[in-house]
Design a protein around this motif. Structure first.
Motif, short mmCIF file in Angstrom:
data_model
loop_
_atom_site.label_atom_id
_atom_site.label_comp_id
_atom_site.label_asym_id
_atom_site.label_seq_id
_atom_site.Cartn_x
_atom_site.Cartn_y
_atom_site.Cartn_z
N GLN A 191 0.83 -1.22 0.00
CA GLN A 191 0.00 0.00 0.00
C GLN A 191 0.87 1.27 0.00
OE1 GLN A 191 -1.89 -1.34 3.68
NE2 GLN A 191 -3.86 -1.50 2.59
N GLU A 194 -0.77 4.93 0.16
CA GLU A 194 -1.24 5.40 1.45
C GLU A 194 -0.08 5.79 2.37
OE1 GLU A 194 -3.81 2.58 3.24
OE2 GLU A 194 -5.06 2.30 1.46
N GLU A 202 -2.07 7.82 -6.99
CA GLU A 202 -3.15 6.85 -7.08
C GLU A 202 -3.30 6.29 -8.48
OE1 GLU A 202 -5.98 4.43 -5.57
OE2 GLU A 202 -4.92 5.92 -4.37
N GLY A 207 -0.87 2.24 -7.38
CA GLY A 207 -2.16 2.63 -6.84
C GLY A 207 -3.24 1.63 -7.21
N PRO A 210 -2.10 -2.31 -4.98
CA PRO A 210 -1.42 -1.83 -3.76
C PRO A 210 -0.36 -2.79 -3.19
CG PRO A 210 -3.81 -1.63 -3.58
CD PRO A 210 -3.54 -2.48 -4.76
#
Length: 428
Positions: A191, A194, A202, A207, A210
């Motif tokens: 991920q 994030e 993203e 993105g 992930p």
């Protein structure tokens, strides 16, 4: 007759010159020291096989959550357990097969195939878009990556007899390092959008997928390992059958003078065959394998269940950890296990003996594992301190010594038990 015998010996010598196993034997005779270069390549390849086993534990819970196959949040562990088990199922089904292939066609081809499988199937696992794709990629990865026994055999064959223990310790140490680096890669690089929004956007591939970045890092390392395999010499003797045929011809011509010697050879051969047929009836050996399998079962169940428990919400009795937090704990506990193996275990084992150490490990594990649910009541720095100490102690209670005897049987049985671990643990 003397001329024919001389000609036969010359042809035998010429044939052996083309045998990679004979070349390795000559090389070991000429080089009296430790083959550091070959051991470094073995370390690199062995680490490659270990990284992809443990790297998914920090993020597999979130991966299954994002697949939306679980109807309730409490059911995520059930499906994630099967993903964790699929690798061991594949390895259990193919360990004996790859062992036979290694004995017939060579160690190097099996190592090359296993390393290449990491490049392909580990990358595809990171690109999985649904539960069944992730499950099948881990299964195929286990099917083609059953090379632990082959690597151990290879490590013992490239060294002189006095250095074989060192060679096998190189394999064990590299896998210990994998317990540290693998979860760290999975925890810190899953991920990435994030966790590192300034580096990843993203709309990028990281993105949309992930969990691709940690798999990509390991696959890139596998490519480097594949290149390193180029310098691994073959160690298998490939003249056994023809050499035996020539030996039989020679024995026939010398039958009258070597009759008693042949009888001794026949008796010795029969003894070896009896010994081989009684391998499964060797209770000390089989009981050792059973004990190791039981420890392997709880080890894999713990690794899978710890991740599920740590990332679960506190309302379910979990710790509400992120994948990065889980990766940190697993990496720290892996580092603690490595230090324990190198510094503390040898003197303890010499003083108490392996049997007593195993018994104490089993006894202490019961109250230790029973204390884990109560750790969820803690918070802050105390929580991180206690959970890391408990994880290090739990890892240190696993069996620390592995012998080369009956590798194919022990690895297959171990893989079966390890396959039940994540699936059973996830369901529970």
């Amino acid at each position: 007759m003397e001329e024919n015998r001389t000609s036969l010996l010359e042809r035998e010598a010429e044939y052996r010159e083309k045998c990679p196993g004979c070349k390795m034997d000559r090389l070991k005779q000429e080089q009296a020291g430790v083959p550091y270069k070959l051991l470094s390549f073995i370390w690199i390849v062995s680490l490659c096989t270990a990284l992809q086993i443990s790297s998914l534990f920090p993020f597999v819970y979130f991966m299954i959550r994002d697949f939306h196959i679980a109807k309730r949040e409490e059911d995520i562990g059930f499906y994630a357990g099967f993903v964790g088990s699929s690798f061991m199922v594949g390895r259990a089904l193919t360990s004996l097969f790859w062992g036979v292939v290694a004995d017939r066609y060579g160690r190097k081809p099996v190592i090359l195939i296993g390393t290449f499988s990491v490049v392909v199937f580990n990358t595809l696992f990171g690109l999985s878009t649904n539960f069944w794709m992730a499950l099948s990629m881990r299964f195929f990865l286990g099917c083609f990556n059953s090379q632990l026994g082959t690597i151990r055999a290879y490590a013992s064959e490239v060294c002189r007899e006095e250095y074989r223990a060192l060679a096998l310790s190189v394999v064990s140490t590299s896998r210990g390092i994998g317990l540290i680096i693998g979860p760290a890669i999975g925890g810190f690089f899953a991920q990435p959008v994030e966790k590192y929004p300034n580096l990843f956007v993203e709309s990028s591939i990281f993105g949309r997928f992930p969990y691709f970045l940690p798999c990509l890092i390991i696959s890139v390392y596998a490519v480097g390992s594949l290149v390193a395999c180029k310098w691994l010499p073959e160690t298998l003797h490939k003249h056994a059958e023809k050499a035996n045929e020539r030996a039989d011809l020679h024995d026939i011509s010398e039958h009258s003078s070597n009759d008693s010697g042949q009888k001794d050879n026949i008796v010795e051969l029969e003894d070896k065959q009896i010994h081989k047929s009684n391998l499964l009836k060797n209770w000390p050996l089989m009981s050792t394998i059973i004990v190791y399998c039981v420890f392997s079962l709880q080890e894999m169940a713990y690794s899978e269940m710890f991740s599920f428990w740590a990332v679960s919400d506190k309302k379910y009795g979990g710790l509400s950890f992120s994948s990065q937090d889980v990766g940190e704990v697993l990496a720290i506990s892996g580092f603690g296990l490595l230090l324990f193996q190198l510094l503390l275990y040898p003197p303890v084992e010499r003083r108490l003996g392996p049997l007593m150490v195993t018994r104490l490990s089993a006894v202490i594990s019961i109250p230790l594992l029973s204390c884990f649910p109560y750790i969820a009541m803690l918070s802050g720095v105390v929580l991180h301190l206690v959970i890391n100490c408990a994880a290090i102690l739990r890892n240190s209670l696993s069996p620390q010594s592995q012998r080369g005897a009956a590798n194919a049987i022990s690895i297959t049985a171990m893989s079966v038990f390890k396959a039940f671990g994540p699936a059973g643990g996830g369901a529970l």
